[in-house]
Design a protein around this motif. Sequence first.
Motif, short mmCIF file in Angstrom:
data_model
loop_
_atom_site.label_atom_id
_atom_site.label_comp_id
_atom_site.label_asym_id
_atom_site.label_seq_id
_atom_site.Cartn_x
_atom_site.Cartn_y
_atom_site.Cartn_z
N LEU A 1 0.87 -1.17 0.00
CA LEU A 1 0.00 0.00 0.00
C LEU A 1 0.90 1.22 0.00
CD1 LEU A 1 -1.39 -2.30 2.03
CD2 LEU A 1 -3.17 -0.55 2.17
N ALA A 2 0.69 2.14 -0.94
CA ALA A 2 1.53 3.34 -1.06
C ALA A 2 0.64 4.56 -1.16
CB ALA A 2 2.43 3.24 -2.29
N GLY A 3 1.02 5.62 -0.46
CA GLY A 3 0.17 6.81 -0.44
C GLY A 3 -1.11 6.54 0.31
N ALA A 4 -2.18 7.18 -0.08
CA ALA A 4 -3.47 6.99 0.58
C ALA A 4 -4.09 5.66 0.16
CB ALA A 4 -4.42 8.14 0.23
N SER A 5 -4.62 4.93 1.13
CA SER A 5 -5.30 3.67 0.82
C SER A 5 -6.72 3.94 0.33
CB SER A 5 -5.35 2.79 2.07
OG SER A 5 -6.25 3.34 3.03
N HIS A 6 -7.34 2.92 -0.24
CA HIS A 6 -8.72 3.05 -0.71
C HIS A 6 -9.64 3.43 0.45
CE1 HIS A 6 -12.71 1.74 -2.15
NE2 HIS A 6 -12.23 1.93 -3.37
N ALA A 7 -9.46 2.78 1.59
CA ALA A 7 -10.31 3.07 2.75
C ALA A 7 -10.14 4.50 3.24
CB ALA A 7 -10.01 2.09 3.88
N GLU A 8 -8.90 4.99 3.24
CA GLU A 8 -8.64 6.36 3.69
C GLU A 8 -9.30 7.38 2.75
OE1 GLU A 8 -4.34 5.68 5.94
OE2 GLU A 8 -4.41 6.12 3.79
N LEU A 9 -9.25 7.11 1.45
CA LEU A 9 -9.87 8.02 0.49
C LEU A 9 -11.38 8.06 0.66
CD1 LEU A 9 -7.76 7.13 -2.67
CD2 LEU A 9 -7.60 9.21 -1.29
N ILE A 10 -11.97 6.90 0.90
CA ILE A 10 -13.42 6.83 1.10
C ILE A 10 -13.80 7.57 2.38
CG2 ILE A 10 -15.36 5.30 1.59
CD1 ILE A 10 -14.54 5.27 -1.33
N GLU A 11 -13.04 7.32 3.45
CA GLU A 11 -13.35 7.95 4.74
C GLU A 11 -13.23 9.47 4.66
OE1 GLU A 11 -11.94 7.77 9.44
OE2 GLU A 11 -10.93 6.53 7.93
N ALA A 12 -12.25 9.94 3.87
CA ALA A 12 -12.04 11.39 3.74
C ALA A 12 -13.03 12.05 2.79
CB ALA A 12 -10.62 11.66 3.27
N GLY A 13 -13.81 11.25 2.08
CA GLY A 13 -14.76 11.81 1.11
C GLY A 13 -14.08 12.35 -0.14
N THR A 14 -12.90 11.83 -0.47
CA THR A 14 -12.15 12.31 -1.63
C THR A 14 -12.81 11.85 -2.92
OG1 THR A 14 -10.11 12.14 -0.33
CG2 THR A 14 -9.87 12.31 -2.72
N ARG B 1 -4.13 -1.58 -8.26
CA ARG B 1 -5.12 -0.52 -8.44
C ARG B 1 -4.53 0.80 -7.98
NH1 ARG B 1 -10.57 -1.86 -9.29
NH2 ARG B 1 -11.38 -0.46 -7.68
N VAL B 2 -4.65 1.83 -8.84
CA VAL B 2 -4.08 3.14 -8.57
C VAL B 2 -5.20 4.18 -8.52
CG1 VAL B 2 -1.80 2.66 -9.53
CG2 VAL B 2 -3.62 3.44 -11.05
N TYR B 3 -5.01 5.22 -7.69
CA TYR B 3 -6.06 6.19 -7.43
C TYR B 3 -5.58 7.60 -7.77
CZ TYR B 3 -6.87 2.13 -4.44
OH TYR B 3 -6.99 0.85 -3.98
N GLY B 4 -6.46 8.37 -8.46
CA GLY B 4 -6.14 9.74 -8.84
C GLY B 4 -7.27 10.68 -8.50
N GLU B 5 -6.94 11.90 -8.14
CA GLU B 5 -7.93 12.91 -7.75
C GLU B 5 -8.63 13.48 -8.97
OE1 GLU B 5 -7.95 16.18 -4.23
OE2 GLU B 5 -6.33 16.37 -5.70
N ARG B 6 -9.94 13.55 -8.95
CA ARG B 6 -10.71 13.95 -10.12
C ARG B 6 -10.40 15.38 -10.57
NH1 ARG B 6 -16.74 11.63 -8.62
NH2 ARG B 6 -16.22 9.41 -8.76
N GLU B 7 -10.41 16.32 -9.66
CA GLU B 7 -10.29 17.73 -10.05
C GLU B 7 -8.89 18.11 -10.52
OE1 GLU B 7 -11.71 16.65 -7.32
OE2 GLU B 7 -13.82 17.22 -7.56
N THR B 8 -7.88 17.46 -10.00
CA THR B 8 -6.50 17.88 -10.26
C THR B 8 -5.70 16.90 -11.10
OG1 THR B 8 -5.63 16.83 -8.25
CG2 THR B 8 -6.49 19.09 -8.05
N GLY B 9 -6.14 15.65 -11.18
CA GLY B 9 -5.34 14.64 -11.86
C GLY B 9 -4.15 14.19 -11.05
N ARG B 10 -4.11 14.55 -9.77
CA ARG B 10 -2.96 14.19 -8.93
C ARG B 10 -3.05 12.74 -8.49
NH1 ARG B 10 -1.88 14.56 -3.36
NH2 ARG B 10 -3.90 15.57 -2.96
#
Length: 484
Positions: free
Chosen positions: A363-376, A402-411
């Motif tokens: 697990l690297a960076g924010a996990s799936h669970a952390e992103l869901i909990e933060a409402g990202t 599985r990789v995760y990216g922020e919708r508004e910024t593409g980060r």
Amino acid sequence: MKQLECDVAIIGAGTAGMSAYRAALQHTPSVLLIEGAHYGTTCARVGCMPSKLLIAAAEAAHAIGAADAFGVRAQLNGIDGRAVMRRVREERDRFVGFVTASVDDWPAAHKLWGMARFIAPGRLQVGDHTQVAAKRIVIATGSHPVVPTGWREALGERLIVNDDVFDWQDLPASVAVIGTGVIGLELAQALHRLGVRVRLLGRSRKVGPLTDPALQPLAAALVAAELPLSLEARDIQLEREGADEGAGVRLRCTCPQGGPIDERYDYVLAAMGRGPNVASLDLAQAGLPLGPGGVPKADRRTGQIGDSGVFIAGDVLDERQLLHEAADEGRIAGDNAGRHPDVRVRPRRAPLSVVFSDPQIMLAGASHAELIEAGTRFETGEVSFEDQGRSRVMLKNRGALRVYGERETGRFLGAEMIGPSAEHLGHLLAWCAQRRDTVQQMLDSPFYHPVVEEGLRTALRQLQRKLRMGPVPVERCLDCGPGA
């Protein structure tokens, strides 16, 4: 009763405590390191290093058994359990020696032996011989294996924890491993590959630390394909069979899949996580705000507990119980304890966790669970390694990323993975998360051919398309197939 005074007292001489000691010394020579069990780190003694030694032996045995698939005729003539465990112990002791040697070189006036507890804010009782008045205190007391109530009394020496495994003189014939987290998974698979009859049991559906709902069942399926795995185990009953020294343990439980289990094992390994060492500190006398489990609430960026002169670091925080996290926390807490009241916020590194199972997990960076909990708001890209070119060449073509990216910024935000070379891909992705790279910046970086990292590129391309951050050329190696 001896009376001592110091600017900074550090309770615990593990990874966090040693880092705190070095950091505090940069501000004051009046530092006292208090230890009542042993100098050195959990990693060197009973964690990272001895477990990897056992895993390395297991990988060697497994490679011989897998050689036939390459057309290489090899035969495993047996496993010398005594030789395996002798190397584990000898190399373990070598690693521990490096750690304790550094402590031995520290001034005797900076070290105090004995168990510490609070008797008042800023005052410690150490053993039955010394009281310490400290202007600031760092709590770095580490953690211990969790064992359910009554198990030790019922099973005696037939109940073991991971600490006990690395003192074995020989490999046993059979072990039931209860707990499907990192410790249980790594040890169960290693022992299985070394010829020990193993059953891995978990009380939930999860295997390992993955939080992505698409990866959790895949991890369970991959582990179950190699060794006996029983999830959602209910009504676990453990009974010592006889009082003689050679008596084993009878294990009975019920699982939704596979029905009832009634088996006998030489040992039961309790691997249900580690708890913080706070029970003996008498924290009620310290006047500190306490959180769940009696652990003081602290600011992760400073290590400070409330607005007090007490700081906390390492596994005792019961958060990310990893060596590099403990070292960082110790450095931050020690630095701020040394400079108090000039407490400073320190940046934390991007999260990175690795499990040395096969396939590896990361697990690297924010996990799936952390992103869901933060409402990202995020999108997900993925790749299966079943047909990934280099993975298939090596017969390591199992798992997914599985990789995760922020919708508004593409980060790029983070990733979870079970698959080949996860320990290396995890580092690359943690660096990208810490630099706050965009997915496009990652795709603009070089990818060699043929390498496992090409699978990462496949996942990133899919993620970029979902983010709608611009056209991404779809390239493909015609010789290697999808995810090349």
